[in-house]
Design an enzyme around this catalytic site. Sequence first.
Site, PDB file in Angstrom:
ATOM      1  N   THR A  18      -3.543 -13.026   6.548  1.00 14.63           N
ATOM      2  CA  THR A  18      -4.467 -14.118   6.834  1.00 14.63           C
ATOM      3  C   THR A  18      -3.823 -15.252   7.605  1.00 14.63           C
ATOM      4  OG1 THR A  18      -5.756 -13.590   4.850  1.00 14.63           O
ATOM      5  CG2 THR A  18      -6.038 -15.793   5.770  1.00 14.63           C
ATOM      6  N   SER A  63      -2.271  -6.443   4.718  1.00 20.26           N
ATOM      7  CA  SER A  63      -1.324  -6.068   3.672  1.00 20.26           C
ATOM      8  C   SER A  63      -1.856  -4.978   2.758  1.00 20.26           C
ATOM      9  CB  SER A  63      -0.911  -7.292   2.855  1.00 20.26           C
ATOM     10  OG  SER A  63      -1.944  -7.721   2.004  1.00 20.26           O
ATOM     11  N   SER A  64      -3.157  -4.758   2.742  1.00 18.44           N
ATOM     12  CA  SER A  64      -3.706  -3.643   1.968  1.00 18.44           C
ATOM     13  C   SER A  64      -3.238  -2.300   2.522  1.00 18.44           C
ATOM     14  CB  SER A  64      -5.237  -3.695   1.962  1.00 18.44           C
ATOM     15  OG  SER A  64      -5.699  -4.854   1.311  1.00 18.44           O
ATOM     16  N   THR A  94      -1.405 -11.616   1.429  1.00 18.96           N
ATOM     17  CA  THR A  94      -1.175 -11.913   0.020  1.00 18.96           C
ATOM     18  C   THR A  94      -1.431 -10.730  -0.919  1.00 18.96           C
ATOM     19  OG1 THR A  94      -3.432 -12.777  -0.231  1.00 18.96           O
ATOM     20  CG2 THR A  94      -1.682 -14.360   0.324  1.00 18.96           C
ATOM     21  N   ASP A  95      -2.291  -9.799  -0.526  1.00 18.97           N
ATOM     22  CA  ASP A  95      -2.712  -8.755  -1.468  1.00 18.97           C
ATOM     23  C   ASP A  95      -1.548  -7.927  -2.003  1.00 18.97           C
ATOM     24  OD1 ASP A  95      -5.316  -9.540  -1.351  1.00 18.97           O
ATOM     25  OD2 ASP A  95      -6.003  -7.907  -0.065  1.00 18.97           O
ATOM     26  N   THR A 171       3.465 -12.124  -9.161  1.00 17.25           N
ATOM     27  CA  THR A 171       2.261 -11.300  -9.106  1.00 17.25           C
ATOM     28  C   THR A 171       1.135 -12.169  -8.558  1.00 17.25           C
ATOM     29  OG1 THR A 171       0.899  -9.737 -10.374  1.00 17.25           O
ATOM     30  CG2 THR A 171       1.430 -11.824 -11.437  1.00 17.25           C
ATOM     31  N   THR A 282       4.137  -4.178 -20.566  1.00 13.11           N
ATOM     32  CA  THR A 282       2.971  -4.702 -21.278  1.00 13.11           C
ATOM     33  C   THR A 282       1.852  -5.103 -20.326  1.00 13.11           C
ATOM     34  OG1 THR A 282       2.165  -6.481 -22.718  1.00 13.11           O
ATOM     35  CG2 THR A 282       4.061  -6.991 -21.333  1.00 13.11           C
ATOM     36  N   CYS A 284       0.098  -7.612 -20.931  1.00 14.10           N
ATOM     37  CA  CYS A 284       0.060  -9.074 -21.015  1.00 14.10           C
ATOM     38  C   CYS A 284       0.835  -9.697 -19.854  1.00 14.10           C
ATOM     39  CB  CYS A 284       0.674  -9.552 -22.329  1.00 14.10           C
ATOM     40  SG  CYS A 284      -0.153  -8.943 -23.804  1.00 14.10           S
TER      41      CYS A 284
END
Length: 358
Positions: A18, A63-64, A94-95, A171, A282, A284
């Site tokens: 982007t 980036s995808s 960013t993806d 992430t 995990t 989480c």
Amino acid sequence: MNTPTLVPSILIIYTGGTIGMMENPETGALENFDWEQLRHHVPELKRFGYRIDTQSFDPPIDSSNMTPCDWQKIVHIIEDHYEQYDGFVVLHGTDTMAYTASALSFMLENLSKPVVFTGSQLPIGQLRTDGKENLLTAIEIAAARDEKGRPIVPEVCLFFENKLMRGNRTTKINAEGFNAFRSYNFPPLATAGIHIRYERQLIRRPDPARPFKPHYLVDTNVLILTLFPGIRRDFVEHVVRVKGLKGLILKTYGAGNAPQEPWLVDQLKALRKQGVILVNITQCSLGTVEMRRYGTGLQLLEAGVINGYDSTLESMVTKLMVLLGHGYSTDEVERLMNASVAGEITTDELATGIPAIH
């Protein structure tokens, strides 16, 4: 390590994304445009007084569509220009930025110069873009030196919305906001306000007795299995029977727990017997895997599943790909997966990096 020149030299590697796109007035779609136009939108680049050069993917990619072949391409560019520049800034969509930043942290062994990933949520040509500040600060970080003339941040990192984070700890957490990335289990390496405040005690330093070593071998024969209530046995058995499987990452509950289903444990034991690397992370965002805490986690440990500690999914997937790509023994891969190779996990033991390739 080379003594830095009086005028810092920075290479910007534009992969796409982007930050380097403009809106087509006829269709409204975002399209890539030439890097020279990006210079036009950021005239402040001249005020640095740095030597800033660029190298662009041709054509730039969303980036995808990023693949391990593109990671290798970025590594090649850095290796080919390693002696000519004091730091590198990688512009990336960013993806999948966290995946690429994680991969490069393992592919650029004993890095002694900054490699700073950044991008934007809005095209740099738009009035409210976050791209301009991200780009300018990333360049300043890549050029920053300490009182001894050494790079302040000689590792792969990611800068977004005032935070500099270790690349393999990040992430993407927001599809709309400017705070697109988070490092849940490791503090920021720096915070940009009026001044850029570095947390130097957190920043990794290269081993001066060892050379910089780029790695290119990657094996994509890995799968991710996310557990959920009601997961079907026949579906799992079908998935894990895929031909060529070498690594399986389990996304488990809480502190690394899984349903106490005999069929699941038996399937994992069979995979382990076949030499498949099994890693537990995990679901989480915060916290770490502790398989000895509950019986639902201990059963995985006894089945041969190794601990992913507090790693991100992006980090574990790319690390496993790189280690498998180098053809190490199962024992060696498991040892390195259980150790911190590039600051990606918090353990009591530290590895010295990916072993030399023979």
